[in-house]
Each structure stands twice: as C-alpha cells, then as structure tokens.
Design a protein around this motif. Structure first.
Motif, PDB file in Angstrom:
ATOM      1  N   ALA A 163       0.836  -1.208   0.000  1.00  0.00           N
ATOM      2  CA  ALA A 163       0.000   0.000   0.000  1.00  0.00           C
ATOM      3  C   ALA A 163       0.868   1.254   0.000  1.00  0.00           C
ATOM      4  CB  ALA A 163      -0.927  -0.006   1.209  1.00  0.00           C
ATOM      5  N   LYS A 164       1.951   1.225   0.775  1.00  0.00           N
ATOM      6  CA  LYS A 164       2.846   2.383   0.811  1.00  0.00           C
ATOM      7  C   LYS A 164       3.541   2.567  -0.536  1.00  0.00           C
ATOM      8  CE  LYS A 164       6.417   4.810   3.289  1.00  0.00           C
ATOM      9  NZ  LYS A 164       6.956   5.121   4.611  1.00  0.00           N
ATOM     10  N   LEU A 165       3.952   1.482  -1.156  1.00  0.00           N
ATOM     11  CA  LEU A 165       4.601   1.552  -2.461  1.00  0.00           C
ATOM     12  C   LEU A 165       3.672   2.168  -3.512  1.00  0.00           C
ATOM     13  CD1 LEU A 165       6.428  -1.896  -2.551  1.00  0.00           C
ATOM     14  CD2 LEU A 165       7.510   0.353  -2.495  1.00  0.00           C
ATOM     15  N   ILE A 166       2.377   1.877  -3.385  1.00  0.00           N
ATOM     16  CA  ILE A 166       1.395   2.408  -4.341  1.00  0.00           C
ATOM     17  C   ILE A 166       1.089   3.870  -4.058  1.00  0.00           C
ATOM     18  CG2 ILE A 166      -1.002   2.219  -5.129  1.00  0.00           C
ATOM     19  CD1 ILE A 166      -0.794  -0.799  -4.572  1.00  0.00           C
ATOM     20  N   ILE A 167       0.897   4.174  -2.769  1.00  0.00           N
ATOM     21  CA  ILE A 167       0.522   5.534  -2.376  1.00  0.00           C
ATOM     22  C   ILE A 167       1.708   6.503  -2.454  1.00  0.00           C
ATOM     23  CG2 ILE A 167      -0.319   6.962  -0.463  1.00  0.00           C
ATOM     24  CD1 ILE A 167      -1.921   4.512   0.472  1.00  0.00           C
ATOM     25  N   MET A 168       2.894   6.006  -2.055  1.00  0.00           N
ATOM     26  CA  MET A 168       4.081   6.867  -1.991  1.00  0.00           C
ATOM     27  C   MET A 168       5.253   6.220  -2.737  1.00  0.00           C
ATOM     28  SD  MET A 168       3.827   7.752   2.095  1.00  0.00           S
ATOM     29  CE  MET A 168       5.219   8.884   2.033  1.00  0.00           C
TER      30      MET A 168
ATOM     31  N   LYS B  12       7.602   7.399  -4.528  1.00  0.00           N
ATOM     32  CA  LYS B  12       8.879   8.115  -4.432  1.00  0.00           C
ATOM     33  C   LYS B  12       9.632   7.788  -3.145  1.00  0.00           C
ATOM     34  CE  LYS B  12       7.572  12.057  -7.331  1.00  0.00           C
ATOM     35  NZ  LYS B  12       7.402  13.539  -7.378  1.00  0.00           N
ATOM     36  N   SER B  13       8.910   7.276  -2.144  1.00  0.00           N
ATOM     37  CA  SER B  13       9.551   6.945  -0.869  1.00  0.00           C
ATOM     38  C   SER B  13      10.565   5.819  -1.039  1.00  0.00           C
ATOM     39  CB  SER B  13       8.504   6.548   0.169  1.00  0.00           C
ATOM     40  OG  SER B  13       7.806   5.373  -0.231  1.00  0.00           O
ATOM     41  N   LEU B  14      10.336   4.955  -2.035  1.00  0.00           N
ATOM     42  CA  LEU B  14      11.267   3.857  -2.283  1.00  0.00           C
ATOM     43  C   LEU B  14      12.594   4.393  -2.807  1.00  0.00           C
ATOM     44  CD1 LEU B  14      11.783   0.828  -2.354  1.00  0.00           C
ATOM     45  CD2 LEU B  14      10.849   0.784  -4.673  1.00  0.00           C
ATOM     46  N   MET B  15      12.536   5.351  -3.699  1.00  0.00           N
ATOM     47  CA  MET B  15      13.754   5.964  -4.223  1.00  0.00           C
ATOM     48  C   MET B  15      14.507   6.696  -3.111  1.00  0.00           C
ATOM     49  SD  MET B  15      13.976   5.071  -7.350  1.00  0.00           S
ATOM     50  CE  MET B  15      13.327   3.497  -6.759  1.00  0.00           C
ATOM     51  N   ALA B  16      13.759   7.326  -2.222  1.00  0.00           N
ATOM     52  CA  ALA B  16      14.381   8.030  -1.099  1.00  0.00           C
ATOM     53  C   ALA B  16      15.107   7.046  -0.183  1.00  0.00           C
ATOM     54  CB  ALA B  16      13.322   8.801  -0.321  1.00  0.00           C
ATOM     55  N   ALA B  17      14.547   5.849  -0.025  1.00  0.00           N
ATOM     56  CA  ALA B  17      15.155   4.838   0.835  1.00  0.00           C
ATOM     57  C   ALA B  17      16.523   4.412   0.311  1.00  0.00           C
ATOM     58  CB  ALA B  17      14.241   3.626   0.955  1.00  0.00           C
ATOM     59  N   PHE B  18      16.700   4.434  -1.004  1.00  0.00           N
ATOM     60  CA  PHE B  18      17.975   4.027  -1.590  1.00  0.00           C
ATOM     61  C   PHE B  18      19.094   5.022  -1.319  1.00  0.00           C
ATOM     62  CE2 PHE B  18      15.715   0.897  -4.255  1.00  0.00           C
ATOM     63  CZ  PHE B  18      16.618  -0.164  -4.129  1.00  0.00           C
TER      64      PHE B  18
ATOM     65  N   ALA C 114      18.607   1.034   2.315  1.00  0.00           N
ATOM     66  CA  ALA C 114      18.755   0.363   1.026  1.00  0.00           C
ATOM     67  C   ALA C 114      19.159  -1.102   1.194  1.00  0.00           C
ATOM     68  CB  ALA C 114      19.782   1.094   0.166  1.00  0.00           C
ATOM     69  N   SER C 115      19.999  -1.364   2.191  1.00  0.00           N
ATOM     70  CA  SER C 115      20.502  -2.726   2.374  1.00  0.00           C
ATOM     71  C   SER C 115      19.515  -3.660   3.060  1.00  0.00           C
ATOM     72  CB  SER C 115      21.830  -2.707   3.145  1.00  0.00           C
ATOM     73  OG  SER C 115      21.686  -2.058   4.384  1.00  0.00           O
ATOM     74  N   VAL C 116      18.464  -3.121   3.678  1.00  0.00           N
ATOM     75  CA  VAL C 116      17.468  -4.002   4.297  1.00  0.00           C
ATOM     76  C   VAL C 116      16.240  -4.199   3.410  1.00  0.00           C
ATOM     77  CG1 VAL C 116      18.206  -3.440   6.635  1.00  0.00           C
ATOM     78  CG2 VAL C 116      16.334  -2.147   5.602  1.00  0.00           C
ATOM     79  N   LEU C 117      16.156  -3.467   2.299  1.00  0.00           N
ATOM     80  CA  LEU C 117      15.009  -3.612   1.404  1.00  0.00           C
ATOM     81  C   LEU C 117      14.832  -5.043   0.880  1.00  0.00           C
ATOM     82  CD1 LEU C 117      15.143  -0.300  -0.689  1.00  0.00           C
ATOM     83  CD2 LEU C 117      13.431  -0.952   1.013  1.00  0.00           C
ATOM     84  N   PRO C 118      15.921  -5.798   0.629  1.00  0.00           N
ATOM     85  CA  PRO C 118      15.737  -7.174   0.148  1.00  0.00           C
ATOM     86  C   PRO C 118      15.009  -8.108   1.107  1.00  0.00           C
ATOM     87  CG  PRO C 118      17.932  -6.400  -0.410  1.00  0.00           C
ATOM     88  CD  PRO C 118      17.334  -5.382   0.526  1.00  0.00           C
ATOM     89  N   THR C 119      14.836  -7.696   2.371  1.00  0.00           N
ATOM     90  CA  THR C 119      14.041  -8.536   3.273  1.00  0.00           C
ATOM     91  C   THR C 119      12.601  -8.636   2.771  1.00  0.00           C
ATOM     92  OG1 THR C 119      13.621  -6.616   4.706  1.00  0.00           O
ATOM     93  CG2 THR C 119      15.435  -8.085   5.320  1.00  0.00           C
TER      94      THR C 119
END
Length: 311
Positions: A50-55, A57-63, A69-74
């Motif tokens: 839901a967050k990925l759909i709503i926000m 750009k937040s994923l790019m900010a996490a990188f 960025a290193s915990v995203l693969p979980t």
C-alpha cells in the motif's frame, strides 16, 4: 489507516520476513502457530505494498540511505517465505517464488551499482549481508516448491558472498566503529548469515558434507555468542525502525540449529534449539509490539520513565 501507511518504515519488511519464517519454524508445535505468524506477515506485506502504491517516491528516497537500502531485500525474501504457505497451489506459489527472486536480483543490481561501485567503508553496515547473503532463504524454501537445484545454486552464491563480505564488515564494526544510533540494531544481523547458510545447506542438499556443516555451525555459534553479549543495551535503546534487525537473525539461527539437532539427534543440541525457538518467538513478539506502539504513537513505558527522570 492512511497515517499509519505514511508512517510505515520500509525496514518493517525484516519483521515481515521474521514472522513468516517463525511461523514455519513453529509449525511442528501446531498449524495454528504457523498461520498466526503467517497472517501477521501477510498483513505487513499488504501495508508495505500500500505504501509503495501511495508513496512510490519513498522507495527511491530509501535508496539514498545505505542502511535502508541494504534491508530492502528482506521484502523479496519475505515474499519467498510466504510462497511456502500456499505450496498446495504449486504453480501460483512457484510464480511468487520466482518473482521474489527477480525482485531480489534487481535490488542486488541497484545496490551494487550505488554502493559497491562507489565504495565507502564508513557506509558499510552488517545489513550488507542482507543484500547478498539472505538470498539463501531460497535454499530453505526451494524443496517445498520442487526447485531444489535452484536452491543449491543460490546457496553457493550466498556462501561465497558471505565469505567475501565477512572480513569487510567485521573490520567496519570492530575497527572503525562509530555507527550512528539508528544503525546500531543492525549489529544483530551478524548472527544471521552463518546460520542462514547452515539452514539452507541442510535444506537443499540431501547429502551434506560434515566438514562444511561443522564450519558453518561453529561460525554460527560464535556469531550468536558475540551478538548475545550486546543484546541487553540494544534492547534498552530508543526505538528505531532498524529494530526489525533483532528478529530474523534469531529466527533463522533457531531454524538452523533445529535442523542440525534433527540431523544429529544429539540431546543437548535439541534442548539448545528449543531455547533458541523460545527466544526467537519472544523477540519477534517484542519487536512487533514496539512497532505497533510506534505506528499508533503510543509511548513505551521504559522510554517514558527515562524521560521523566531526565526532567
């Protein structure tokens, strides 16, 4: 609900992975435990999507943050473990499993391009293991879906990555130190890779080599001991989203030693594995409660009392 989704930190994916894995770990005590923790994991998955759909750009900010960025693969590995919950629908489960691997490989590519090709030792954290070694989760889940050969290849990739990263990460943690407070919980991740490789090796190889088993088990035990000594102050620290790092390492360590105990039949190892199971379940429940309080803006009693003393 929208406020919760906006506040939701991506490191909660580590808790999602831990809950799904803990459910499988406790399945031997009853399917109710498996589906209880599996349902929690699925709920976290829904919130993340839901967050990925709503926000988006937040994923790019996490990188832009090496720890985030290193915990995203979980997230991708959590998907992979959740696929085992629908293994009776083999085609659907396999599609989800392969999709999770593709996501993980994409995350490896992006992370490598951004942080390995522009290497900075001060940007290295134990969570780097998550990017390259946690893909061994596939070796554990592969047999349930009939993809044991793929699980074996991914095990060797994860093990090689671990052996390359281990001296680099240890140098960063032991020699350079000076990790920022929000990244301190990632120290617990040190106990995960050896245990994960041990669990993956036992799961995907029908005739494991005793020398390699002994090496991985010994390394897993040493790392567990080193991390255990740091847990009391870490648990008393202020809550950070990186608290999720407390969960999966202990769960996968319990999985590894439970598998080793079943293989060896050694009574002392069986008892040790049971103790690890209890601890893993307690730490997951504790972190889950801390996350719920964080998302609902409820202050934790210990933190509150410290603030009162300071005032």
């Amino acid at each position: 609900m929208s406020d919760i989704i906006k506040k939701l930190p991506y490191p909660i994916a580590g808790l999602m992975l831990a809950c799904a894995t803990l459910g499988n770990l406790l399945a031997s005590y009853g399917e109710i435990y498996r589906y209880f923790f599996g349902a929690i994991s699925a709920c976290i998955l829904v919130l993340i999507v839901a967050k990925l759909i709503i926000m988006p750009k937040s994923l790019m900010a996490a990188f832009e943050n090496p720890v985030l960025a290193s915990v995203l693969p979980t997230f991708s590995m959590g998907l992979m473990v959740l696929s085992t919950y629908i293994s009776s629908f083999n085609f659907l489960a396999s599609m989800l499993w392969f999709f999770a691997i593709l996501i993980h490989l994409l995350l490896i590519f992006v992370f490598t391009k951004k942080y390995i090709f522009n290497f900075n030792i001060k940007a290295v954290f134990p969570s780097y293991f998550v990017v390259y070694v946690v893909i061994v989760v596939a070796s554990i889940s592969a047999p349930a879906l009939g993809h044991q050969n793929i699980g074996q290849y991914l095990f060797w990739f994860g093990l090689l990555s671990y052996l390359i990263l281990l001296p680099i990460v240890l140098y960063r943690v032991v020699k350079i130190k000076s990790m920022p407070p929000p990244a301190l919980p990632t120290f617990v991740i040190l106990t995960a890779p050896a245990s994960l490789c041990l669990a993956g090796y036992i799961s995907s190889f029908p005739h494991p080599n005793n020398v390699l088993i002994s090496f991985l088990a010994g390394l897993a035990f040493v790392m567990l001991g080193a991390v255990a000594t740091k847990m009391p102050p870490l648990l008393k620290s202020e809550f950070y989203p990186s608290y999720s790092a407390f969960t999966f390492p202990f769960v996968i360590t319990a999985v590894a030693f439970k598998g080793l105990a079943a293989m060896s039949g050694f009574y002392g190892l069986i008892i040790f594995a049971m103790v690890l199971e209890v601890w893993a379940a307690l730490i997951v429940i504790y972190v889950l409660c801390r996350y719920m309080m964080y998302l609902l803006s409820i202050e934790f009693p210990i933190v509150k009392s410290k603030k009162n003393q300071a005032s």
